[in-house]
Design an enzyme around this catalytic site. Structure first.
Site, PDB file in Angstrom:
ATOM      1  CE  LYS A  61       6.173  77.614 -19.925  1.00  0.00           C
ATOM      2  NZ  LYS A  61       5.936  77.311 -18.509  1.00  0.00           N
ATOM      3  NE  ARG A 109       5.366  74.894 -10.911  1.00  0.00           N
ATOM      4  CZ  ARG A 109       5.221  74.845 -12.225  1.00  0.00           C
ATOM      5  NH1 ARG A 109       5.919  73.956 -12.930  1.00  0.00           N
ATOM      6  NH2 ARG A 109       4.423  75.675 -12.863  1.00  0.00           N
ATOM      7  CE1 TYR A 162      29.701  54.132 -30.149  1.00  0.00           C
ATOM      8  CE2 TYR A 162      27.763  55.491 -30.604  1.00  0.00           C
ATOM      9  CZ  TYR A 162      29.134  55.278 -30.678  1.00  0.00           C
ATOM     10  OH  TYR A 162      29.929  56.212 -31.287  1.00  0.00           O
ATOM     11  CG  MET A 169      26.719  63.750 -31.256  1.00  0.00           C
ATOM     12  SD  MET A 169      28.350  64.399 -30.879  1.00  0.00           S
ATOM     13  CE  MET A 169      28.432  64.109 -29.119  1.00  0.00           C
TER      14      MET A 169
END
Length: 372
Positions: free
Chosen positions: A35, A131, A256, A304
């Protein structure tokens, strides 16, 4: 020249890991869970690499199964969440799929449908994961209704999912397993219970079928590795290169926010990989990487398209040096995706499935080499 970032997929390692799963449970059949695009590795290519070994595959939804059928995969495919609307049953039948049933509406849709050929059904029981699945006290009634329907009676299995199979000593696993064993005995039902950690560590849970998933891709699902899980081989190597080098004075910041500051005169390498490629932005300073096969660490926040690593103690590293974010370096050194995940406060599943499409997959091994 192309950007140097690639996800190299070792199909021989995938086959090794499947055999390892199979060997842990020689009296069970092992359905290969592929999956989420085979956990980010490419479902069709992985299925082709395993189709002579795996008697069945498992996916989350009809769309994933259709991709495999369109690619020529003919083996049985289990829909682990079943159908999402009754109209999908026609496609389930046409594609020859197996399906889980976990809710009353699915059960009623199945019993109202009249397939031309039987559809194998796996009845999912909620044994404690909370679930999907029928409550244990209702499972017998569900089973009996399906067993009385000729279209489904010939191939019924009992299915559940463990919440704590990765941990030792919680007691909850034993509670779930005991409930399921008693239910299977009352029904005379073949079962499919064991996920990756249960396949590796809980032989008592091995049933007619097991469901190895993340272990197929080389990630250790156990909190504490055992002899079997230590034999897992990494399938994906996220590989890039140094594209720039900076010399910094003591106290100079990197990236950053200036989170990392040079504790001494430092040499910083810039790597072509960032969160825009799927590398986790939450990676802490000190998250390990391999540069030219040697361990070093991230220094500064992930950007990024780039991240920065400390090369101060690696004078031999320079522009073009290989960088392995996880996986196996050219010299054979391995950096586990599980170790990287811990530094990102996440799990290997999120890293592997998070590698974005702009990162080219390059396949090697069982199905030949393909740069696409």
């Amino acid at each position: 020249m192309a950007r140097p970032l690639t996800a190299d997929i070792d199909l021989d390692a995938l086959r090794h890991n499947y055999r390892l799963a199979r060997d842990q449970a020689p009296h069970s059949r092992s359905v290969a869970v592929i999956k989420a695009d085979a956990y980010g590795h490419g479902a069709l290519r992985c299925a082709r690499a395993l189709e002579d070994l795996a008697p069945a595959f498992a996916v989350a939804c009809l769309e994933e199964a259709e991709t495999l059928r369109e690619g020529g995969i003919t083996a049985p495919i289990v829909l682990l969440e079943g159908i999402f609307e009754a109209a999908e049953l026609e496609r389930v039948e046409a594609l020859g799929l197996w399906m889980a049933v976990h809710a009353d509406w699915q059960l009623e849709a199945l019993l109202a449908y009249r397939p031309a050929r039987p559809i194998p059904v796996w009845v999912k029981v909620d044994s404690g994961m909370h679930r999907l699945g029928f409550p244990p006290e209702r499972a017998e009634a569900v089973w009996e209704r399906l067993a009385a329907a000729p279209a489904y009676a010939c191939d019924l299995h009992l299915m559940s999912h463990f919440a704590t199979a990765d941990a030792r000593g919680s007691g909850y696993f034993e509670r779930q397993l005991g409930l399921l064993e008693a239910l299977a005995e009352r029904l005379g039902a073949p079962s499919c219970l064991a996920n990756s950690p249960a396949t590796l560590a809980w032989p008592a849970s091995h049933g007619a079928w097991n469901r190895p998933g993340v272990m197929l891709y080389g990630s250790d699902p156990l909190e504490a590795a055992n002899a079997a899980s230590r034999r897992l081989a990494p399938v994906m190597t996220l590989r890039s290169a140094i594209i720039a080098v900076r010399e910094l004075a003591e106290g100079e910041p990197v990236g950053y926010g200036g989170r990392w500051r040079a504790p001494r005169p430092s040499r910083i390498g810039v790597v072509a990989c960032g969160y825009g490629d799927g590398y986790d932005r939450h990676a802490l300073d000190g998250t390990p990487v391999l540069v030219a096969g040697r361990r070093t660490a991230i220094a500064g926040k992930v950007s990024m398209d780039m991240l920065t690593v400390d090369l101060t103690d690696m004078p031999e590293a320079d522009i073009g040096s290989e960088v392995v974010l996880w996986g196996r370096a050219a010299n054979g050194e391995v950096l586990s995706v599980d170790e990287v995940a811990r530094h990102c406060d996440t799990i290997s599943y999120t890293l592997l499935t998070g590698v974005l499409p702009r990162v080219p997959r390059r396949y090697h091994g069982a199905s030949g080499t393909d740069p696409h």
